[in-house]
Design a protein around this motif. Structure first.
Motif, mmCIF file in Angstrom:
data_model
loop_
_atom_site.group_PDB
_atom_site.id
_atom_site.type_symbol
_atom_site.label_atom_id
_atom_site.label_comp_id
_atom_site.label_asym_id
_atom_site.label_seq_id
_atom_site.Cartn_x
_atom_site.Cartn_y
_atom_site.Cartn_z
ATOM 1 N N GLU A 106 -32.767 74.570 5.168
ATOM 2 C CA GLU A 106 -33.727 74.063 4.175
ATOM 3 C C GLU A 106 -35.104 73.850 4.783
ATOM 4 O O GLU A 106 -36.124 74.186 4.179
ATOM 5 C CB GLU A 106 -33.219 72.761 3.551
ATOM 6 C CG GLU A 106 -32.105 73.000 2.548
ATOM 7 C CD GLU A 106 -31.697 71.748 1.789
ATOM 8 O OE1 GLU A 106 -30.726 71.823 1.043
ATOM 9 O OE2 GLU A 106 -32.349 70.694 1.956
ATOM 10 N N GLU A 109 -36.887 77.120 5.214
ATOM 11 C CA GLU A 109 -37.397 77.633 3.932
ATOM 12 C C GLU A 109 -38.638 76.865 3.490
ATOM 13 O O GLU A 109 -39.594 77.435 2.966
ATOM 14 C CB GLU A 109 -36.312 77.527 2.864
ATOM 15 C CG GLU A 109 -35.227 78.564 3.042
ATOM 16 C CD GLU A 109 -34.705 79.041 1.699
ATOM 17 O OE1 GLU A 109 -35.529 79.463 0.870
ATOM 18 O OE2 GLU A 109 -33.484 78.949 1.498
ATOM 19 N N ASP A 113 -42.239 78.450 2.756
ATOM 20 C CA ASP A 113 -42.905 78.305 1.459
ATOM 21 C C ASP A 113 -44.310 77.722 1.624
ATOM 22 O O ASP A 113 -45.262 78.186 0.986
ATOM 23 C CB ASP A 113 -42.076 77.394 0.538
ATOM 24 C CG ASP A 113 -40.895 78.125 -0.074
ATOM 25 O OD1 ASP A 113 -40.812 79.355 0.081
ATOM 26 O OD2 ASP A 113 -40.053 77.471 -0.718
#
Lengths: 147, 81
Positions: A106, A109, A113
């Motif tokens: 997570e 990511e 992003d």
């Protein structure tokens, strides 16, 4: 936590091997590498990445610190290049280390992003048909809303 | 203050950086001053919704105050990663 902004290529293997080396408390290491991609038609000669010296480093530090604060991470690494690169060359990498894989995935990511639309880099493609700035995608901005 | 331009904004204006003496209270006011100067600024700032702004290297918006600001930068949406 380490943030590097450089023009020179980096050794992904060495960086990945060195990252979190000796940390016996980390059960998961996630790495991601962004690569200059030709569309397949052989029409991209090179990619040129412009950045905002000073702000880039600060923005990356802030994004990485936020990831470390939000997830249970032992360490985080961000390397991002600027300047000219050929198709196939590595543009950037992120790495996260955590006791458990969910946090590592997570956080990686999240870093990706935010790097895409909050770190001051701009890509310009030089190809057979001239040059063009890569436009930001709406979905990249929307991706931030999930965090 | 120093005003910086990046990517196609830099190309459209023809400058990466310039020093501007201004009494502009906000980013929006500064943009209005620049647009009134020359066509190349008007071309670059024609659609500010397609632009981002940073004041002293912090991303902000066009209503941001410029009181005490040392550096303002204009650029298109970022494409890192």
């Amino acid at each position: 936590m380490r943030v590097v902004v450089q023009e020179a290529p980096f050794d992904f293997g060495a960086e990945a091997a060195g990252f979190a080396a000796g940390r016996t408390d980390m059960g998961a290491v996630v790495t991601f590498t962004g690569v200059v991609r030709d569309t397949g038609a052989g029409d991209l000669d090179r990619m040129e990445i412009e950045h905002y010296p000073g702000m880039t480093e600060k923005a990356l530090e802030t994004i990485a610190a936020e990831a470390v604060a939000r997830w249970s991470l032992g360490d985080a690494l961000v390397i991002h290049r600027f300047g000219r690169m050929a198709p196939g060359e590595q543009i950037m990498m992120v790495a996260t280390a955590a006791p458990h894989r969910k946090d590592a995935f997570e956080a990686a990511e999240y870093l990706m992003d935010y790097l895409k639309s909050r770190a001051p880099f701009w890509k310009k493609e030089h190809g057979r048909d001239g040059t063009s700035w890569v436009a930001a995608k709406d979905e990249d901005e929307e991706a931030l809303t999930r965090w | 203050m120093d005003v910086l331009y990046f990517a196609w904004v830099r190309e459209r204006i023809g400058l990466a950086k310039e020093r501007i003496d201004t009494e502009a209270a906000t980013v929006k006011d500064l943009v209005a001053e620049l647009v009134a100067r020359e066509e190349r600024y008007a071309a670059a700032f024609a659609d500010t919704s397609a632009l981002r702004v940073a004041v002293d290297q912090e991303l902000t918006d066009f209503d941001a105050p410029l009181d005490g600001a040392r550096e303002v930068a204009f650029f298109p949406p970022m494409t890192g990663g």
